[in-house]
Write an enzyme that holds these catalytic residues in place. Structure first.
Site, mmCIF file in Angstrom:
data_model
loop_
_atom_site.group_PDB
_atom_site.id
_atom_site.type_symbol
_atom_site.label_atom_id
_atom_site.label_comp_id
_atom_site.label_asym_id
_atom_site.label_seq_id
_atom_site.Cartn_x
_atom_site.Cartn_y
_atom_site.Cartn_z
ATOM 1 N N LYS A 134 0.836 -1.209 0.000
ATOM 2 C CA LYS A 134 0.000 0.000 0.000
ATOM 3 C C LYS A 134 0.867 1.254 0.000
ATOM 4 O O LYS A 134 0.524 2.246 -0.646
ATOM 5 C CB LYS A 134 -0.929 0.026 1.227
ATOM 6 C CG LYS A 134 -1.989 -1.035 1.194
ATOM 7 C CD LYS A 134 -3.130 -0.669 0.258
ATOM 8 C CE LYS A 134 -4.150 -1.781 0.219
ATOM 9 N NZ LYS A 134 -5.076 -1.778 -0.841
ATOM 10 N N LYS A 216 -3.026 -11.496 -8.132
ATOM 11 C CA LYS A 216 -4.342 -12.047 -7.773
ATOM 12 C C LYS A 216 -5.461 -11.184 -8.359
ATOM 13 O O LYS A 216 -5.261 -9.995 -8.629
ATOM 14 C CB LYS A 216 -4.466 -12.138 -6.253
ATOM 15 C CG LYS A 216 -4.443 -10.792 -5.575
ATOM 16 C CD LYS A 216 -4.933 -10.862 -4.132
ATOM 17 C CE LYS A 216 -5.038 -9.458 -3.579
ATOM 18 N NZ LYS A 216 -5.802 -9.263 -2.398
ATOM 19 N N LYS A 219 -10.258 -6.230 -6.337
ATOM 20 C CA LYS A 219 -11.396 -5.347 -6.598
ATOM 21 C C LYS A 219 -10.996 -4.121 -7.411
ATOM 22 O O LYS A 219 -11.773 -3.605 -8.185
ATOM 23 C CB LYS A 219 -12.006 -4.887 -5.282
ATOM 24 C CG LYS A 219 -12.707 -6.003 -4.523
ATOM 25 C CD LYS A 219 -13.519 -5.436 -3.371
ATOM 26 C CE LYS A 219 -13.906 -6.512 -2.377
ATOM 27 N NZ LYS A 219 -13.247 -6.367 -1.091
HETATM 28 P P1 TYM Z 1 -11.274 -8.513 0.828
HETATM 29 O O1 TYM Z 1 -12.465 -7.660 0.923
HETATM 30 O O2 TYM Z 1 -10.117 -8.042 0.028
HETATM 31 O O3 TYM Z 1 -11.656 -9.930 0.279
HETATM 32 C C1 TYM Z 1 -12.732 -10.669 0.856
HETATM 33 C C2 TYM Z 1 -12.410 -12.149 0.842
HETATM 34 O O4 TYM Z 1 -12.116 -12.569 -0.497
HETATM 35 C C3 TYM Z 1 -10.843 -13.231 -0.525
HETATM 36 N N1 TYM Z 1 -10.170 -12.930 -1.789
HETATM 37 C C4 TYM Z 1 -9.607 -13.852 -2.585
HETATM 38 N N2 TYM Z 1 -9.514 -15.185 -2.476
HETATM 39 C C5 TYM Z 1 -8.902 -15.836 -3.463
HETATM 40 N N3 TYM Z 1 -8.381 -15.249 -4.579
HETATM 41 C C6 TYM Z 1 -8.458 -13.910 -4.725
HETATM 42 N N4 TYM Z 1 -7.988 -13.334 -5.817
HETATM 43 C C7 TYM Z 1 -9.093 -13.142 -3.697
HETATM 44 N N5 TYM Z 1 -9.330 -11.821 -3.525
HETATM 45 C C8 TYM Z 1 -9.985 -11.708 -2.346
HETATM 46 C C9 TYM Z 1 -10.073 -12.661 0.652
HETATM 47 O O5 TYM Z 1 -9.053 -13.538 1.062
HETATM 48 C C10 TYM Z 1 -11.163 -12.502 1.680
HETATM 49 O O6 TYM Z 1 -11.402 -13.715 2.359
HETATM 50 N N6 TYM Z 1 -9.011 -7.831 5.216
HETATM 51 C C11 TYM Z 1 -10.085 -8.511 4.560
HETATM 52 C C12 TYM Z 1 -11.456 -8.250 5.151
HETATM 53 C C13 TYM Z 1 -11.513 -8.503 6.604
HETATM 54 C C14 TYM Z 1 -11.565 -9.775 7.247
HETATM 55 C C15 TYM Z 1 -11.631 -9.488 8.635
HETATM 56 C C16 TYM Z 1 -11.540 -11.094 6.791
HETATM 57 C C17 TYM Z 1 -11.577 -7.535 7.559
HETATM 58 N N7 TYM Z 1 -11.635 -8.154 8.785
HETATM 59 C C18 TYM Z 1 -11.696 -10.506 9.580
HETATM 60 C C19 TYM Z 1 -11.611 -12.104 7.741
HETATM 61 C C20 TYM Z 1 -11.677 -11.824 9.122
HETATM 62 C C21 TYM Z 1 -10.111 -8.070 3.096
HETATM 63 O O7 TYM Z 1 -9.654 -7.007 2.763
HETATM 64 O O8 TYM Z 1 -10.778 -8.920 2.289
#
Ligand code: TYM
Length: 353
Positions: A134, A216, A219
């Protein structure tokens, strides 16, 4: 009641929901409300949520506080939260079975975040690879929220004393940090928080790659190489037909490059098993035609996404139902969070009355 006035959900009370949960293992996971959900979110997280919702005591939330690190426009926040909510429900998540809530509706989370921040060191946060990324991507906005992101994430999980966390591969390191912070709290104040583990149904944690083979699926990056749950059939077809391939295998049973393996992983998730097996055999025998392979994948992917997209679009029109779902989710989440924050306060010594 006319069809038009019928509520989309028959919402049960939080007391009713709490009965029968006692013996189930506690699960927490969240999705940031930035941008549209994509196949990485679906296959890395949401599909696990759906499979877990009967057997576990699940807390799934929209991580709206986390999204503030990138300063979203205030007028977009509500629609982003509602979209994530609707896309989760349209994918098959049942708000009656799980607690489905907005992170900002649970004030116990920022309270625990504050407590944990006192046990976490600047140096260890500065070393986190996602923080370093970041800093590289947005040098003009290296705020303290970005630095302490893993602490807020630990608070999200520990507030329910969860043991299992279904996430994709990109979140594994954050989970390791959550375990460290839990252990640190426990050793200073007494055993209280379980050390949460990444949950997966297979041996490997899922990582869906961008269709151009660059990192990967995410979003905000490589929009044309990311398939969103809101993409229409034609957009999906176009994106898949443009996915990175190569000259094809030059000898039998060649190891697949990761971008081809990624397309096969996607096919395995959306196509019939015999279809995937035929294309895999073609690859192994060096007779695969990537054009045909991608055409098949595109059709199967479009058919897979279509009902989710259509249902999510409908749900997003019904703000009343979405609001009710959020309210009920917040009630369920706070019932758990308020008990646990009280336990943490007492252990720390915040116990004056
Ligand atoms: P976020 O919003 O980026 O993504 C949500 C979930 O999707 C999974 N993910 C992926 N899995 C496989 N391949 C990909 N290309 C891919 N892109 C996203 C992420 O691993 C995630 O499970 N920090 C987290 C959100 C969060 C969270 C938490 C998760 C905040 N607090 C507590 C679990 C527990 C995040 O930014 O996910």
């Amino acid at each position: 009641m006319s069809q038009a006035n019928k509520p989309l959900f028959n919402i049960v009370s939080s007391e009713h929901y709490l009965c029968g949960l006692m013996s189930k293992e506690i699960v927490v996971s969240g999705i940031r409300s930035t941008g549209h959900l994509h196949l990485g979110n679906y296959f890395g997280a949401i599909q696990h949520y759906i499979k877990m919702q009967d057997a576990y005591n699940c807390y799934f939330f929209v991580a709206d506080y986390h999204s503030l690190t990138t300063h979203p426009d205030p007028k977009d926040l509500k629609s982003s939260v509602f979209r994530v909510l609707a896309e989760n429900i349209a994918s098959g998540l049942d708000p009656e079975k799980v607690a489905l809530y907005a992170q900002s509706d649970v004030p116990e989370i920022p309270e625990l975040y504050l407590m944990l921040n006192m046990l976490v060191y600047k140096g260890e946060l500065e070393k986190v690879p996602t923080f370093k990324d970041k800093v590289r991507q947005q040098p003009e906005n290296v705020n303290a929220g970005l630095l302490t992101y893993p602490v807020l994430m630990a608070a999200d999980i520990l507030i329910h004393r969860a043991v299992k966390v279904p996430v994709g591969k990109d979140q594994e390191q954050h989970l390791e940090m959550a375990r460290n912070f839990a252990a640190r709290f426990n050793s200073r104040y007494g055993d209280f928080f379980p050390e949460p583990q990444v949950f997966r149904f297979s041996d490997e944690t899922v990582k869906i790659l961008s269709l151009d083979g660059n990192g990967k699926m995410s979003k905000s990056e490589n929009v044309n190489a990311t398939i969103y749950l809101s993409d229409d059939d034609d957009t999906i077809r176009k994106k898949i037909m443009k996915a990175k391939t190569d000259q094809g295998p030059t000898e039998p049973n060649m190891v697949m490059p990761d971008y081809i393996q990624n397309l096969f992983s996607l096919m395995q998730m959306v196509s019939a098993p015999d279809v995937t097996a035929t294309h895999r055999d073609n690859y192994n025998n060096c007779v695969i035609r990537y054009g045909d392979f991608k055409k098949q994948l595109a059709e199967d992917m479009a058919a897979f996404v279509k009902p989710i997209r259509e249902h999510a679009t409908e749900l997003q029109k019904d703000h009343d139902s979405l609001r009710k779902i959020l309210k009920l989710g917040a009630e369920k989440a706070r019932a758990s969070a308020s008990v646990n924050i009280e336990g943490a306060r007492k252990l720390i010594g915040i116990n004056y009355y």
